[in-house]
Design a protein around this motif. Structure first.
Motif, PDB file in Angstrom:
ATOM      1  N   GLU A   1       0.847  -1.183   0.000  1.00  0.00           N
ATOM      2  CA  GLU A   1       0.000   0.000   0.000  1.00  0.00           C
ATOM      3  C   GLU A   1       0.885   1.237   0.000  1.00  0.00           C
ATOM      4  OE1 GLU A   1      -3.244   2.185   2.921  1.00  0.00           O
ATOM      5  OE2 GLU A   1      -1.985   0.573   3.696  1.00  0.00           O
ATOM      6  N   LEU A   2       0.594   2.168  -0.897  1.00  0.00           N
ATOM      7  CA  LEU A   2       1.273   3.457  -0.860  1.00  0.00           C
ATOM      8  C   LEU A   2       0.627   4.225   0.276  1.00  0.00           C
ATOM      9  CD1 LEU A   2       3.164   5.685  -1.846  1.00  0.00           C
ATOM     10  CD2 LEU A   2       1.463   6.278  -3.569  1.00  0.00           C
ATOM     11  N   THR A   3       1.346   4.329   1.397  1.00  0.00           N
ATOM     12  CA  THR A   3       0.781   4.924   2.606  1.00  0.00           C
ATOM     13  C   THR A   3       0.713   6.435   2.506  1.00  0.00           C
ATOM     14  OG1 THR A   3       1.622   3.094   3.906  1.00  0.00           O
ATOM     15  CG2 THR A   3       1.051   5.083   5.122  1.00  0.00           C
ATOM     16  N   ILE A   4       1.813   7.039   2.070  1.00  0.00           N
ATOM     17  CA  ILE A   4       1.825   8.503   1.957  1.00  0.00           C
ATOM     18  C   ILE A   4       2.917   8.954   1.008  1.00  0.00           C
ATOM     19  CG2 ILE A   4       3.372   8.847   3.950  1.00  0.00           C
ATOM     20  CD1 ILE A   4       1.049  11.348   4.272  1.00  0.00           C
ATOM     21  N   SER A   5       2.640  10.053   0.313  1.00  0.00           N
ATOM     22  CA  SER A   5       3.672  10.768  -0.436  1.00  0.00           C
ATOM     23  C   SER A   5       3.988  12.003   0.395  1.00  0.00           C
ATOM     24  CB  SER A   5       3.156  11.160  -1.821  1.00  0.00           C
ATOM     25  OG  SER A   5       2.885   9.997  -2.570  1.00  0.00           O
ATOM     26  N   ALA A   6       5.108  11.951   1.081  1.00  0.00           N
ATOM     27  CA  ALA A   6       5.406  12.970   2.095  1.00  0.00           C
ATOM     28  C   ALA A   6       6.334  14.053   1.559  1.00  0.00           C
ATOM     29  CB  ALA A   6       6.043  12.307   3.314  1.00  0.00           C
ATOM     30  N   VAL A   7       6.093  15.277   2.017  1.00  0.00           N
ATOM     31  CA  VAL A   7       7.015  16.374   1.706  1.00  0.00           C
ATOM     32  C   VAL A   7       7.635  16.950   2.972  1.00  0.00           C
ATOM     33  CG1 VAL A   7       5.933  17.042  -0.475  1.00  0.00           C
ATOM     34  CG2 VAL A   7       5.112  18.052   1.658  1.00  0.00           C
ATOM     35  N   ALA A   8       7.162  16.481   4.130  1.00  0.00           N
ATOM     36  CA  ALA A   8       7.693  16.990   5.394  1.00  0.00           C
ATOM     37  C   ALA A   8       7.721  15.872   6.431  1.00  0.00           C
ATOM     38  CB  ALA A   8       6.827  18.142   5.908  1.00  0.00           C
ATOM     39  N   GLU A   9       8.619  16.015   7.390  1.00  0.00           N
ATOM     40  CA  GLU A   9       8.837  14.972   8.393  1.00  0.00           C
ATOM     41  C   GLU A   9       7.567  14.626   9.160  1.00  0.00           C
ATOM     42  OE1 GLU A   9      11.862  14.168  12.137  1.00  0.00           O
ATOM     43  OE2 GLU A   9      12.182  15.888  10.828  1.00  0.00           O
ATOM     44  N   LYS A  10       6.748  15.628   9.437  1.00  0.00           N
ATOM     45  CA  LYS A  10       5.530  15.369  10.228  1.00  0.00           C
ATOM     46  C   LYS A  10       4.550  14.428   9.520  1.00  0.00           C
ATOM     47  CE  LYS A  10       3.116  19.626   8.833  1.00  0.00           C
ATOM     48  NZ  LYS A  10       4.144  20.306   8.036  1.00  0.00           N
ATOM     49  N   GLN A  11       4.771  14.225   8.203  1.00  0.00           N
ATOM     50  CA  GLN A  11       3.885  13.331   7.449  1.00  0.00           C
ATOM     51  C   GLN A  11       4.387  11.886   7.410  1.00  0.00           C
ATOM     52  OE1 GLN A  11       4.219  15.646   3.782  1.00  0.00           O
ATOM     53  NE2 GLN A  11       2.035  16.059   3.896  1.00  0.00           N
ATOM     54  N   TYR A  12       5.623  11.647   7.863  1.00  0.00           N
ATOM     55  CA  TYR A  12       6.170  10.282   7.777  1.00  0.00           C
ATOM     56  C   TYR A  12       5.317   9.333   8.609  1.00  0.00           C
ATOM     57  CZ  TYR A  12      10.474  12.624   6.135  1.00  0.00           C
ATOM     58  OH  TYR A  12      11.382  13.386   5.462  1.00  0.00           O
ATOM     59  N   PRO A  13       5.226   8.069   8.180  1.00  0.00           N
ATOM     60  CA  PRO A  13       4.438   7.097   8.954  1.00  0.00           C
ATOM     61  C   PRO A  13       4.959   6.975  10.383  1.00  0.00           C
ATOM     62  CG  PRO A  13       5.061   6.189   6.820  1.00  0.00           C
ATOM     63  CD  PRO A  13       5.805   7.480   6.973  1.00  0.00           C
ATOM     64  N   ASN A  14       4.023   6.901  11.298  1.00  0.00           N
ATOM     65  CA  ASN A  14       4.391   6.816  12.718  1.00  0.00           C
ATOM     66  C   ASN A  14       4.413   5.354  13.144  1.00  0.00           C
ATOM     67  OD1 ASN A  14       4.958   7.459  15.330  1.00  0.00           O
ATOM     68  ND2 ASN A  14       2.863   8.002  15.876  1.00  0.00           N
ATOM     69  N   THR A  15       5.341   4.585  12.565  1.00  0.00           N
ATOM     70  CA  THR A  15       5.475   3.171  12.922  1.00  0.00           C
ATOM     71  C   THR A  15       6.943   2.900  13.216  1.00  0.00           C
ATOM     72  OG1 THR A  15       6.057   2.329  10.729  1.00  0.00           O
ATOM     73  CG2 THR A  15       3.695   2.586  11.199  1.00  0.00           C
ATOM     74  N   GLN A  16       7.203   1.741  13.740  1.00  0.00           N
ATOM     75  CA  GLN A  16       8.598   1.333  13.967  1.00  0.00           C
ATOM     76  C   GLN A  16       9.052   0.324  12.910  1.00  0.00           C
ATOM     77  OE1 GLN A  16      10.765   2.845  16.015  1.00  0.00           O
ATOM     78  NE2 GLN A  16       8.994   4.188  16.246  1.00  0.00           N
ATOM     79  N   PHE A  17       8.288   0.187  11.829  1.00  0.00           N
ATOM     80  CA  PHE A  17       8.713  -0.731  10.758  1.00  0.00           C
ATOM     81  C   PHE A  17      10.062  -0.276  10.209  1.00  0.00           C
ATOM     82  CE2 PHE A  17       3.980  -1.360   9.404  1.00  0.00           C
ATOM     83  CZ  PHE A  17       3.770  -2.167  10.520  1.00  0.00           C
ATOM     84  N   PRO A  18      10.946  -1.231   9.894  1.00  0.00           N
ATOM     85  CA  PRO A  18      12.200  -0.836   9.245  1.00  0.00           C
ATOM     86  C   PRO A  18      11.899  -0.219   7.875  1.00  0.00           C
ATOM     87  CG  PRO A  18      11.962  -3.242   9.269  1.00  0.00           C
ATOM     88  CD  PRO A  18      10.843  -2.686  10.085  1.00  0.00           C
ATOM     89  N   GLU A  19      12.767   0.701   7.457  1.00  0.00           N
ATOM     90  CA  GLU A  19      12.587   1.366   6.176  1.00  0.00           C
ATOM     91  C   GLU A  19      13.838   1.201   5.318  1.00  0.00           C
ATOM     92  OE1 GLU A  19       9.651   4.735   8.166  1.00  0.00           O
ATOM     93  OE2 GLU A  19      11.488   5.411   7.160  1.00  0.00           O
ATOM     94  N   ILE A  20      13.608   0.939   4.040  1.00  0.00           N
ATOM     95  CA  ILE A  20      14.691   0.839   3.059  1.00  0.00           C
ATOM     96  C   ILE A  20      14.433   1.913   2.011  1.00  0.00           C
ATOM     97  CG2 ILE A  20      15.773  -0.600   1.276  1.00  0.00           C
ATOM     98  CD1 ILE A  20      16.282  -1.763   4.031  1.00  0.00           C
ATOM     99  N   ALA A  21      15.398   2.812   1.811  1.00  0.00           N
ATOM    100  CA  ALA A  21      15.225   3.897   0.847  1.00  0.00           C
ATOM    101  C   ALA A  21      15.874   3.532  -0.489  1.00  0.00           C
ATOM    102  CB  ALA A  21      15.825   5.186   1.393  1.00  0.00           C
TER     103      ALA A  21
END
Length: 195
Positions: free
Chosen positions: A7-27
């Motif tokens: 699922e595309l959770t969010i297209s973020a432009v600012a830190e406050k929009q990042y998902p609030n989870t502890q899932f690991p992230e790979i950029a």
């Protein structure tokens, strides 16, 4: 990992929009049009889920893809593309730098280079920058199906030499067409998920 739910959770432009989870992230980073969306689509077994575009510079946000409620893939705007304003480029640059250096959930970066050519000066700068910040890097050379198989070793050597990759630093040769390299990329990702 066998992927069924994305699922595309969010297209973020600012830190406050990042998902609030502890899932690991790979950029995923790389210059515009290097094949980030194509690699993402192969990894998640989807055609055209991550938008591929022949128009470079299309991704202008940090796109967070939730994979199986276990991790996020984060598609980062392509670098080295000049058709946008300088102010815009600086804004993206700041957003990307903040994300890559301050996001606790970030476990590694997949840096894509075009396998047909020597890495660009932008590729080299990005690689040196990621190393400087101690970020785990997997270098993926894309579009390998466009090179005859007999030249792959030569191309891999050129990429290693240009990026000054040590023998212990991984390089995966990838083709979205044949799915060559998919298993190795997943292996690297899974190795970071438990960290």
């Amino acid at each position: 990992m066998e992927v069924h739910n994305v699922e595309l959770t969010i297209s973020a432009v600012a830190e406050k929009q990042y998902p609030n989870t502890q899932f690991p992230e790979i950029a995923f980073v790389g210059r515009s049009n290097v094949g980030k969306s194509s690699l993402t689509n192969v990894l998640i077994n989807r055609n055209g889920y991550a938008r591929t575009s022949s128009q470079p510079g299309k991704t202008q946000t940090l796109n967070f893809y939730n994979i199986e409620d276990k991790l996020f893939f984060v598609d980062v705007p392509g670098y080295g593309y000049a058709k946008t304003s300088k102010a815009n480029r600086e804004k993206w640059g700041q957003m990307i730098e903040n994300y890559l250096t301050q996001r606790q959930q970030l476990k590694g970066v997949i840096a894509l280079v075009d396998g047909r050519h020597a890495p660009t000066s932008n590729d080299i700068t990005m690689h040196e920058w990621l190393k400087y910040y101690g970020i785990d890097i997997l270098t993926v050379a894309t579009k390998m199906d466009k090179i005859v198989r007999g030249k792959w070793n030569k191309q891999a050597s050129l990429i290693r030499k240009t990026l000054a990759l040590g023998q212990d630093e991984p390089l995966v040769l990838f083709s979205a067409l044949t799915k060559q390299g998919k298993a190795e990329v997943w292996q690297w990702i899974e190795g970071r998920m438990s960290r």
